[in-house]
Design a protein around this motif. Sequence first.
Motif, PDB file in Angstrom:
ATOM      1  N   LEU B  12       0.804  -1.216   0.000  1.00 12.22           N
ATOM      2  CA  LEU B  12       0.000   0.000   0.000  1.00 12.22           C
ATOM      3  C   LEU B  12       0.840   1.270   0.000  1.00 12.22           C
ATOM      4  O   LEU B  12       0.300   2.360  -0.142  1.00 12.22           O
ATOM      5  N   ASP B  13       2.133   1.105   0.178  1.00 14.40           N
ATOM      6  CA  ASP B  13       3.009   2.284   0.202  1.00 14.40           C
ATOM      7  C   ASP B  13       2.975   2.982  -1.155  1.00 14.40           C
ATOM      8  O   ASP B  13       3.369   2.409  -2.171  1.00 14.40           O
ATOM      9  N   PRO B  14       2.469   4.224  -1.197  1.00 15.02           N
ATOM     10  CA  PRO B  14       2.355   4.933  -2.482  1.00 15.02           C
ATOM     11  C   PRO B  14       3.689   5.035  -3.213  1.00 15.02           C
ATOM     12  O   PRO B  14       3.725   5.060  -4.448  1.00 15.02           O
ATOM     13  N   ALA B  15       4.780   5.032  -2.466  1.00 13.10           N
ATOM     14  CA  ALA B  15       6.103   5.151  -3.096  1.00 13.10           C
ATOM     15  C   ALA B  15       6.395   3.966  -4.002  1.00 13.10           C
ATOM     16  O   ALA B  15       7.194   4.071  -4.938  1.00 13.10           O
ATOM     17  N   ALA B  20      10.401   4.210 -11.944  1.00 13.87           N
ATOM     18  CA  ALA B  20      10.967   3.136 -12.763  1.00 13.87           C
ATOM     19  C   ALA B  20      10.899   1.796 -12.051  1.00 13.87           C
ATOM     20  O   ALA B  20      10.773   0.758 -12.672  1.00 13.87           O
ATOM     21  N   GLY B  21      11.025   1.823 -10.729  1.00 11.09           N
ATOM     22  CA  GLY B  21      10.975   0.561  -9.991  1.00 11.09           C
ATOM     23  C   GLY B  21       9.622   0.297  -9.386  1.00 11.09           C
ATOM     24  O   GLY B  21       9.460  -0.617  -8.579  1.00 11.09           O
ATOM     25  N   GLY B  22       8.623   1.103  -9.773  1.00  9.21           N
ATOM     26  CA  GLY B  22       7.288   0.972  -9.198  1.00  9.21           C
ATOM     27  C   GLY B  22       6.522  -0.227  -9.730  1.00  9.21           C
ATOM     28  O   GLY B  22       6.867  -0.799 -10.773  1.00  9.21           O
TER      29      GLY B  22
END
Lengths: 228, 251, 300
Positions: B12-15, B20-22
């Motif tokens: 759930l972490d928006p980061a 690119a690594g999302g």
Amino acid sequence: MTWIWSNLDLIWDRTFDHLILSVPSIILSFVIALPFGWLAYRYRSSRAVILTTVGLLYAIPSLPLFIVLPFIVGTSIRSPLNLIIALTLYGVALMVRVVADGLGSVDRDVRQSATAVGFSGWSSFWRVELPLAGPVLLAGLRVVAVSTVSLATVGAVIGAQSLGSLFTDGFQRGIEAEIIVGIVATVLLALALDAALVLLGRLLMPWTRRSAIGVTARPAPVIREVAA
Amino acid sequence: MTFLTETLAWLLDPAHWVGAGGIPTRLAQHLLFTLVTLVVAAVIAVPIGFLIGHTGRGRGLAVAISGAFRAIPTLGLLTLVALWVGIGLNAPYVALTVLAIPPILAGAYTGFEAIDRKIIDAARAVGMSEMQIVLKVELPLGLPLLIGGLRSATLQVVATATLAAYIADFGLGRYLFEGLRIRDYGEMLGGSILVILLAIVLEGLFALAQKLVVPRGVTAGRPTDIPGGSSRSRPVMELTIEEGNSHVRNE
Amino acid sequence: MIEFHSVTKRFPDGTIAVDDFSLVVPSHKTTVFVGTSGSGKTTLLRMINRMVDPTSGSIDIDGADIGTLEPVKLRRSIGYVMQNSGLLPHRKVVDNVATVPMLRGMPRKKAREQALALLDTVGLDRSLAERYPSQLSGGQQQRVGVARGLAVNPNILLMDEPFGAVDPIVRAELQQELLRLQRELGKTVVFVTHDIDEAFLLGDQVVILRTGGKVAQVGSPAQILANPIDDFVSTFVGAERGKRSLHVENHGNGNIVVDETGRLAGVLVASQSTAATASGSESRAGPRGPGASVQGGDSR
């Protein structure tokens, strides 16, 4: 070739590790799949549920399963037990369908004649239906054996030792021979287990020796059973 | 239960949902990789499979090859190709295309083989050309098993693409390896769950597609009425071990 | 007219299916090839639309050697009906019948209209048109098969044991339908069966084949029954065992026809002058045999 001679001990050790992972998984798959396969074959209502469940189980990629499993059953991620459980799950997923199909493939007339000559449900299953489904079960078990041996190598990337360790080690150190030896050894091990199963099948199901599929030979064991 | 909260927190972490690594990027890489591999493999395997299925020639060879591929450990193939062509996406593309071919090939020719010979004989007897037999008779009737082959190949590729993160920086598999390396349980579990969900969603879609492409005339009516009908409709509907023998996981 | 000129078929495994076979199949008549399995009867039939090509010899249709014709085009001009109907399972009945006309370039709408009319011809209700073959009974499927065979209005209709897979009652019904159709349409029908009764019932010309595709005897049913050429033929047509020997017994005010084993075969109707002469004496007669007209019953 020189790599092989100087690393024979390593190859043997990893082969042994590999056997420890795969052989128990193959046996457990068969034993666990029998009751579930029978349920799926016997009760129409359970069939869809069981077969869908094993289908979905089988769809789970192996690496995530190796990682998720310890958090569900409490094994250590690198332990052989963790891999054995995961490999058994895949084996069960494959075998349940095979058992259900195999039992379903037994000729109706043969089943009814078994009942007619006085087999109870329980003894009919063990002495008529299971032996007659034998060739199908064997074919399924051979597929399980080969795929289990192949799958076990994946454990190497999470640090569980097997012939797969030769891939990760060879890759990290840039030794092509090590990877090739790993592939060849894995394939040979799969073929050896496959051959062992075929042999076992011939010992346990002598009536199938003449015809590979055993269709023509199918009524024979019933006559044998009845006479015995 | 801390693992569960850690996993949820990671997911759930928006980061983790940007950049690119999302997750969206990694998911897109994973899907694109799977799609490209499947398309290339299908372009190679489907025509060959149709040819084998239509003519009945080369079947023994095809069975032997898919049998041999089943025994080859995919991780071994991946690492070996990576040593040859270098780290990056080329190795997984090559290795996975090769691995995706046998199940598609098997789906294509078993689909044709499962069709009652008499139907094809009749189609020829009334004056269909060989091409018309392939396109108007064998293709529609063999489609469910071909889709079954694509389904096996897809599962195989999605799973092995995860593994391919071991030799290339791409896809959802990165989360697993990174999490393992830095012992971040949230990341490795979150990544695993994403891969599992992806595999199950694709499996479901293919199962649906396979049901939808069964021609209505094949499922309609009472199958016991057609001589040989009941024995024929089964392989069309289900992919069992013997006919779809490449429906086997070995990534 | 179809002519076989010294046709031989040797399969790659060495078996000779047809051996030096010559025959003229007259137009607008029904010719039946009858024989046991292995007699090459289906091979002969399939040579006519080039599903099988002869190893040597030639086949002419209306004087043209079919070896020079393009097989696909040839097949589209000849009707073909087979045992299991051979319908495409994924197409509706009407589309199955319309298949060949559409292959020949007829617009879909017209082909379907014509297909509906053909369903009438073969005695099928139009309400079945939108069904799939698997939703029909075996007999209905065969009728659709015949409709498909007639769809391009061919001069020649090849029928490969078309009624072999249906039950006896439906078979008898379909046989009568075929006789009716043939009276109306007058096609050149080549029919293959292993059932000698069916052959005698349907055939204007019957060709009895022995194993290996050799002709045992050719002739009308009456000719064959009256003069079986050898023991093989008499055994095959059942004359030997007296199966077809009938005699008349007088029971009070009616003459009953009884077969050799004493089973009832029918009633002798005194509509012909020959009835009188046949009365009281034993006569050899087949279903179409001269001398007596048998009503009702079944010689089998």
